[in-house]
Design an enzyme around this catalytic site. Structure first.
Site, PDB file in Angstrom:
ATOM      1  N   ASN A  11       1.069  -1.365  -0.591  1.00 34.98           N
ATOM      2  CA  ASN A  11       0.004  -0.306   0.074  1.00 34.98           C
ATOM      3  C   ASN A  11       0.857   1.013   0.050  1.00 34.98           C
ATOM      4  OD1 ASN A  11      -1.781   1.980   0.610  1.00 34.98           O
ATOM      5  ND2 ASN A  11      -2.313   1.677   2.780  1.00 34.98           N
ATOM      6  N   TRP A  12       0.915   1.848  -1.258  1.00 39.22           N
ATOM      7  CA  TRP A  12       2.184   3.071  -1.044  1.00 39.22           C
ATOM      8  C   TRP A  12       0.965   3.994  -0.678  1.00 39.22           C
ATOM      9  CZ3 TRP A  12       3.915   2.900  -7.819  1.00 39.22           C
ATOM     10  CH2 TRP A  12       4.308   1.372  -7.493  1.00 39.22           C
ATOM     11  N   LYS A  13      -0.313   4.589  -0.665  1.00 38.86           N
ATOM     12  CA  LYS A  13      -0.153   5.393  -0.019  1.00 38.86           C
ATOM     13  C   LYS A  13      -0.738   6.302  -0.433  1.00 38.86           C
ATOM     14  CE  LYS A  13       0.580   3.154   5.065  1.00 38.86           C
ATOM     15  NZ  LYS A  13       0.191   3.365   6.507  1.00 38.86           N
ATOM     16  N   HIS A 103      -9.079   1.570   4.995  1.00 42.02           N
ATOM     17  CA  HIS A 103      -8.323   1.400   5.738  1.00 42.02           C
ATOM     18  C   HIS A 103      -8.494   1.836   6.737  1.00 42.02           C
ATOM     19  CE1 HIS A 103      -4.176   2.508   6.439  1.00 42.02           C
ATOM     20  NE2 HIS A 103      -3.615   1.444   5.756  1.00 42.02           N
ATOM     21  N   GLU A 105      -6.674   4.639   8.039  1.00 43.48           N
ATOM     22  CA  GLU A 105      -6.446   5.446   7.489  1.00 43.48           C
ATOM     23  C   GLU A 105      -7.431   6.269   7.029  1.00 43.48           C
ATOM     24  OE1 GLU A 105      -2.370   5.761   5.363  1.00 43.48           O
ATOM     25  OE2 GLU A 105      -2.181   4.651   7.921  1.00 43.48           O
ATOM     26  N   GLU A 173      -5.965  -5.222  10.203  1.00 42.92           N
ATOM     27  CA  GLU A 173      -4.138  -4.154  11.082  1.00 42.92           C
ATOM     28  C   GLU A 173      -4.824  -3.877  12.271  1.00 42.92           C
ATOM     29  OE1 GLU A 173      -2.511  -3.108   7.004  1.00 42.92           O
ATOM     30  OE2 GLU A 173      -4.687  -1.494   6.943  1.00 42.92           O
ATOM     31  N   GLY A 179       2.117   2.144  10.790  1.00 42.83           N
ATOM     32  CA  GLY A 179       2.856   3.106  10.514  1.00 42.83           C
ATOM     33  C   GLY A 179       4.399   3.285  12.284  1.00 42.83           C
ATOM     34  N   SER A 219       3.579  -2.899  10.273  1.00 44.23           N
ATOM     35  CA  SER A 219       5.037  -2.320  10.826  1.00 44.23           C
ATOM     36  C   SER A 219       5.206  -3.664  10.300  1.00 44.23           C
ATOM     37  CB  SER A 219       5.124  -2.162  12.216  1.00 44.23           C
ATOM     38  OG  SER A 219       4.819  -1.051  12.022  1.00 44.23           O
ATOM     39  N   GLY A 240       2.957  -0.909   4.560  1.00 42.55           N
ATOM     40  CA  GLY A 240       2.976   0.148   4.084  1.00 42.55           C
ATOM     41  C   GLY A 240       4.250   0.791   3.881  1.00 42.55           C
ATOM     42  N   GLY A 241       4.111   1.400   4.949  1.00 43.98           N
ATOM     43  CA  GLY A 241       5.982   2.023   4.890  1.00 43.98           C
ATOM     44  C   GLY A 241       7.457   1.448   4.533  1.00 43.98           C
TER      45      GLY A 241
END
Ligand code: PEP
Length: 261
Positions: A11-13, A103, A105, A173, A179, A219, A240-241
């Site tokens: 997930n590149w956000k 998600h 976010e 999640e 994150g 993470s 993610g990151g």
């Protein structure tokens, strides 16, 4: 026993413009090719921002790369006066296989609730997209209700409205793990993923539960992925990151080669 192909999803956000997205996908392809990665063994999917999807699509199709891709969100509507929204039909026409829905976010920044997540999931299914339905508890939920209650409740609400043969992916999640650098323990991920699978069995039936991939996200890195993938009910990861670093993401994809103590 259904064989669930592991899915590693990046997930590149809101990262990478369309030029960087092309470079990333190409570099990922040659990195995995050099490492003799087998797409039959582990499916890889990337979730770029909407403005990158056409570039990612043409790169993947032109070079016949074995990556799936998808949107990070979609509208519950098909078309019309919904400024700024993107419909499932548009994503499907661009060759998206998947779309992330719910998600944390989006739940936080855009106040998306379970009813909207359900409507979006139905829209995805209507347009032939596989929804990656995200559920998870906050740290306050964890303290008050334990790990499973909130994600199980979120998933149950969505599943209740779906056709029995719906093709879905579920991502557990924990919000506190996203994150933060503080991943859940593999045992906790297993406990919640098993509880989510039990709800799928209850609502959609045993065959659906056996076939549906349940991912862990929060993470995930190359140093911990193998310990999650060792768990019986964890079928992959939403990353993610760490999905923004080609070398790191490629290492995560290659988790079957990792040696764990
Ligand atoms: C995510 O955003 O879905 C996620 C899991 O992020 P991270 O891997 O950075 O925790």
């Amino acid at each position: 026993m259904v064989d669930r192909r592991p899915l590693i999803a990046g997930n590149w956000k809101m990262n990478f413009d369309h030029l960087r997205s092309i470079a990333f996908v190409q570099k990922l392809a040659w990195t995995l090719k050099d490492a003799k990665h087998s797409a039959a063994a582990v499916e890889v999917a990337v979730f770029p921002p909407f403005t990158d999807i056409r570039s990612v699509q043409t790169t993947i199709e032109a070079d016949r790369l074995e990556f799936a891709f998808g949107g990070q969100d979609l509208s519950p509507f098909d078309s019309g006066a919904h400024t700024g929204d993107i419909s499932g039909e548009f994503l499907a026409k661009l060759g998206c296989r998947y779309v992330i829905i719910g998600h944390s976010e989006r739940r936080q920044d855009h106040h998306e609730d379970d009813a909207l997540v359900t409507a979006k999931t139905l829209a995805a299914i209507k347009h032939g997209l596989v929804p990656v339905i995200c559920v998870g508890e906050t740290s306050e939920d964890l303290e008050k209700f334990g790990a499973s209650a909130v994600p199980v409740g979120q998933l149950r609400t969505v599943l209740a409205e779906l056709p029995k043969d719906a093709d879905i992916v579920v991502a557990y999640e924990p919000v506190w793990a996203i994150g933060s650098g503080q991943a859940a323990t593999p045992a906790q991920a297993q406990e919640v993923c098993a509880a989510l699978r039990a709800v799928i069995a209850e609502v959609l039936g045993d065959d659906a539960a056996a076939a549906t991939r349940v991912l862990y996200g929060g993470s995930v890195k190359s140093i911990n992925i193998a310990s999650f993938m060792r768990e019986k009910d964890v079928d992959g990861a939403l990353v993610g990151g760490a999905s923004l670093d080609v070398e790191e993401f490629a290492k995560i994809v290659q988790f079957p080669k990792h040696v764990i103590a």
